[in-house]
Design a protein around this motif. Structure first.
Motif, PDB file in Angstrom:
ATOM      1  N   UNK A   1       0.835  -1.205   0.000  1.00  0.00           N
ATOM      2  CA  UNK A   1       0.000   0.000   0.000  1.00  0.00           C
ATOM      3  C   UNK A   1       0.867   1.251   0.000  1.00  0.00           C
ATOM      4  N   UNK A   2       1.804   1.342   0.922  1.00  0.00           N
ATOM      5  CA  UNK A   2       2.620   2.550   1.033  1.00  0.00           C
ATOM      6  C   UNK A   2       3.660   2.668  -0.076  1.00  0.00           C
ATOM      7  N   UNK A   3       4.159   1.532  -0.561  1.00  0.00           N
ATOM      8  CA  UNK A   3       5.119   1.591  -1.664  1.00  0.00           C
ATOM      9  C   UNK A   3       4.449   2.094  -2.940  1.00  0.00           C
ATOM     10  N   UNK A   4       3.276   1.542  -3.245  1.00  0.00           N
ATOM     11  CA  UNK A   4       2.620   1.901  -4.498  1.00  0.00           C
ATOM     12  C   UNK A   4       2.068   3.326  -4.475  1.00  0.00           C
ATOM     13  N   UNK A   5       1.515   3.734  -3.345  1.00  0.00           N
ATOM     14  CA  UNK A   5       0.880   5.048  -3.265  1.00  0.00           C
ATOM     15  C   UNK A   5       1.840   6.143  -2.801  1.00  0.00           C
ATOM     16  N   UNK A   6       3.101   5.809  -2.667  1.00  0.00           N
ATOM     17  CA  UNK A   6       4.105   6.770  -2.187  1.00  0.00           C
ATOM     18  C   UNK A   6       4.044   8.127  -2.900  1.00  0.00           C
ATOM     19  N   UNK A   7       4.012   8.187  -4.234  1.00  0.00           N
ATOM     20  CA  UNK A   7       3.979   9.504  -4.891  1.00  0.00           C
ATOM     21  C   UNK A   7       2.734  10.318  -4.545  1.00  0.00           C
TER      22      UNK A   7
ATOM     23  N   UNK B 185       0.852  10.063  -1.705  1.00  0.00           N
ATOM     24  CA  UNK B 185       0.947  10.534  -0.322  1.00  0.00           C
ATOM     25  C   UNK B 185       1.804  11.787  -0.228  1.00  0.00           C
ATOM     26  N   UNK B 186       2.965  11.763  -0.865  1.00  0.00           N
ATOM     27  CA  UNK B 186       3.878  12.902  -0.725  1.00  0.00           C
ATOM     28  C   UNK B 186       3.364  14.120  -1.483  1.00  0.00           C
ATOM     29  N   UNK B 187       2.700  13.910  -2.601  1.00  0.00           N
ATOM     30  CA  UNK B 187       2.185  15.068  -3.345  1.00  0.00           C
ATOM     31  C   UNK B 187       0.996  15.695  -2.633  1.00  0.00           C
ATOM     32  N   UNK B 188       0.091  14.875  -2.117  1.00  0.00           N
ATOM     33  CA  UNK B 188      -1.143  15.398  -1.529  1.00  0.00           C
ATOM     34  C   UNK B 188      -0.925  15.898  -0.103  1.00  0.00           C
ATOM     35  N   UNK B 189      -0.068  15.230   0.677  1.00  0.00           N
ATOM     36  CA  UNK B 189       0.023  15.564   2.094  1.00  0.00           C
ATOM     37  C   UNK B 189       1.430  15.921   2.558  1.00  0.00           C
ATOM     38  N   UNK B 190       2.465  15.417   1.890  1.00  0.00           N
ATOM     39  CA  UNK B 190       3.824  15.755   2.296  1.00  0.00           C
ATOM     40  C   UNK B 190       4.556  14.575   2.896  1.00  0.00           C
ATOM     41  N   UNK B 191       5.644  14.873   3.590  1.00  0.00           N
ATOM     42  CA  UNK B 191       6.509  13.797   4.076  1.00  0.00           C
ATOM     43  C   UNK B 191       6.119  13.289   5.465  1.00  0.00           C
ATOM     44  N   UNK B 192       5.084  13.826   6.062  1.00  0.00           N
ATOM     45  CA  UNK B 192       4.543  13.287   7.318  1.00  0.00           C
ATOM     46  C   UNK B 192       3.286  12.493   6.972  1.00  0.00           C
ATOM     47  N   UNK B 193       3.317  11.192   7.221  1.00  0.00           N
ATOM     48  CA  UNK B 193       2.170  10.350   6.856  1.00  0.00           C
ATOM     49  C   UNK B 193       1.269  10.192   8.086  1.00  0.00           C
TER      50      UNK B 193
ATOM     51  N   UNK C  78      -1.843   6.776 -11.715  1.00  0.00           N
ATOM     52  CA  UNK C  78      -1.567   5.971 -10.539  1.00  0.00           C
ATOM     53  C   UNK C  78      -2.812   5.787  -9.674  1.00  0.00           C
ATOM     54  N   UNK C  79      -3.539   6.868  -9.435  1.00  0.00           N
ATOM     55  CA  UNK C  79      -4.708   6.789  -8.567  1.00  0.00           C
ATOM     56  C   UNK C  79      -5.798   5.895  -9.140  1.00  0.00           C
TER      57      UNK C  79
ATOM     58  N   UNK D  49       7.845  -0.551   7.254  1.00  0.00           N
ATOM     59  CA  UNK D  49       7.639  -1.690   6.365  1.00  0.00           C
ATOM     60  C   UNK D  49       7.838  -1.323   4.899  1.00  0.00           C
ATOM     61  N   UNK D  50       7.832  -0.036   4.592  1.00  0.00           N
ATOM     62  CA  UNK D  50       7.834   0.423   3.204  1.00  0.00           C
ATOM     63  C   UNK D  50       9.238   0.693   2.690  1.00  0.00           C
ATOM     64  N   UNK D  51       9.598   0.026   1.611  1.00  0.00           N
ATOM     65  CA  UNK D  51      10.924   0.255   1.020  1.00  0.00           C
ATOM     66  C   UNK D  51      11.021   1.651   0.426  1.00  0.00           C
ATOM     67  N   UNK D  52       9.918   2.191  -0.098  1.00  0.00           N
ATOM     68  CA  UNK D  52       9.943   3.548  -0.645  1.00  0.00           C
ATOM     69  C   UNK D  52      10.148   4.572   0.465  1.00  0.00           C
ATOM     70  N   UNK D  53       9.515   4.363   1.599  1.00  0.00           N
ATOM     71  CA  UNK D  53       9.712   5.277   2.722  1.00  0.00           C
ATOM     72  C   UNK D  53      11.140   5.184   3.250  1.00  0.00           C
ATOM     73  N   UNK D  54      11.671   3.975   3.342  1.00  0.00           N
ATOM     74  CA  UNK D  54      13.051   3.804   3.813  1.00  0.00           C
ATOM     75  C   UNK D  54      14.035   4.461   2.851  1.00  0.00           C
ATOM     76  N   UNK D  55      13.755   4.355   1.554  1.00  0.00           N
ATOM     77  CA  UNK D  55      14.629   4.973   0.552  1.00  0.00           C
ATOM     78  C   UNK D  55      14.603   6.494   0.690  1.00  0.00           C
ATOM     79  N   UNK D  56      13.427   7.051   0.909  1.00  0.00           N
ATOM     80  CA  UNK D  56      13.311   8.505   1.085  1.00  0.00           C
ATOM     81  C   UNK D  56      14.063   8.945   2.338  1.00  0.00           C
ATOM     82  N   UNK D  57      13.914   8.192   3.416  1.00  0.00           N
ATOM     83  CA  UNK D  57      14.604   8.535   4.658  1.00  0.00           C
ATOM     84  C   UNK D  57      16.118   8.494   4.480  1.00  0.00           C
ATOM     85  N   UNK D  58      16.602   7.495   3.734  1.00  0.00           N
ATOM     86  CA  UNK D  58      18.047   7.391   3.507  1.00  0.00           C
ATOM     87  C   UNK D  58      18.578   8.570   2.698  1.00  0.00           C
ATOM     88  N   UNK D  59      17.731   9.140   1.852  1.00  0.00           N
ATOM     89  CA  UNK D  59      18.146  10.282   1.026  1.00  0.00           C
ATOM     90  C   UNK D  59      18.065  11.606   1.773  1.00  0.00           C
TER      91      UNK D  59
END
Length: 294
Positions: free
Chosen positions: A16-22, A24-32, A242-243, A94-104
């Protein structure tokens, strides 16, 4: 406990979080997570940071302490509290996309791991404080969510949980048309009531130092998200693709449900402040909580 009619697991949450990552960040930002409004004039960015700061205040963080962010998302809460309070934070997502963003977006003292909290591998009594902002809802085993926090915290450790909660004794139509679909569409294995959360926390060994229902202060999150999503869908072809084509696109249906769930009282938003007894400290009598209770 509200349980969806299609079971959910950690893999579904991660997907869920990996696929909808773009989105979430576009609509609400980096705080989920929800925003917390006091005056109603705060921007969404101010409101989400206000919730983070509230958690930090409840934890009474001290410079140099070791902390755990359970379900850390993009690591934004961990970064803010680490910088503001001088603490060290281990975040788990649990999200690899979130972990990748955090690492960056590294910050000294913040270490984010791609790992399930229920099999976190952290050492016993290794943290002074922990928090979970809207991640307990995604835990398949909620009693273990609490027992692992108790295990990882040192004696005297503090734990703050911000949670989506079901109304106590919600009527049948609220369960059928609001709460069960919200769980299913949002990949929540279950949604508990305040009483169920407190019972699980006490069974794990925590004392309940406070509880605050802030439903009326967070509810506008979803009307803002609805407007932001409509704007993004109209303005951006990739967001539309995507949506409308994502495996997890059904979550879009939950936004109007969430708005109605707050307006009808079917869903509540609670902040629990918990603590682990110090060595040689007598356990608090079950059910006793501090004056923060509302």
């Amino acid at each position: 406990m509200i349980v969806p009619n299609i079971s959910q697991n950690a893999a579904a949450v991660a997907d869920h979080y990996d696929e909808l990552d773009p989105i979430y960040r576009r609509v609400w930002g980096e705080h989920v997570h929800h925003g917390l409004w006091s005056t109603g004039r705060e921007t969404p960015a101010d409101a989400v940071e206000a919730l983070v700061d509230t958690v930090g205040d409840r934890l009474r963080l001290v410079p140099g302490e070791a902390c755990v962010d359970i379900g850390c998302g993009y690591g934004s809460t961990a970064r803010r509290l680490a910088v503001a309070h001088g603490v060290r934070v281990t975040g788990l997502t649990l999200s690899s996309e979130q972990a990748r963003y955090a690492a960056a977006h590294p910050v000294p003292g913040v270490d984010v791991h791609l790992r399930d909290w229920l099999v976190n591998g952290l050492t016993d009594a290794s943290a002074d404080a922990a928090w979970a902002i809207e991640s307990s809802e995604h835990m398949v085993d909620k009693p273990k969510f609490f027992s692992e926090a108790h295990r990882v915290l040192s004696p005297g450790g503090r734990f703050v949980v911000c949670a989506w909660l079901a109304e106590t004794n919600a009527s049948g139509w609220k369960v059928r048309h609001l709460l069960e679909p919200i769980c299913r569409e949002g990949r929540l294995p279950s949604m508990g009531t305040r009483e169920e959360y407190e019972a699980m926390a006490m069974a794990a060994g925590f004392a309940i130092d406070g509880y605050e229902d802030v439903s009326h202060r967070v509810a506008r999150t979803w009307t803002i998200c609805a407007r932001g999503l409509v704007k993004a869908l109209l303005a951006d072809r990739e967001t539309r693709r995507l949506a409308l084509g994502a495996r997890n696109r059904i979550f879009v249906l939950s936004i109007p449900r969430l708005i109605l769930a707050y307006r009808t009282g079917a869903m509540r938003y609670g902040i629990f402040t918990l603590s682990k007894a110090r060595e040689n400290e007598a356990p608090r009598e079950p059910g006793k909580s501090a004056a923060m209770d509302r």
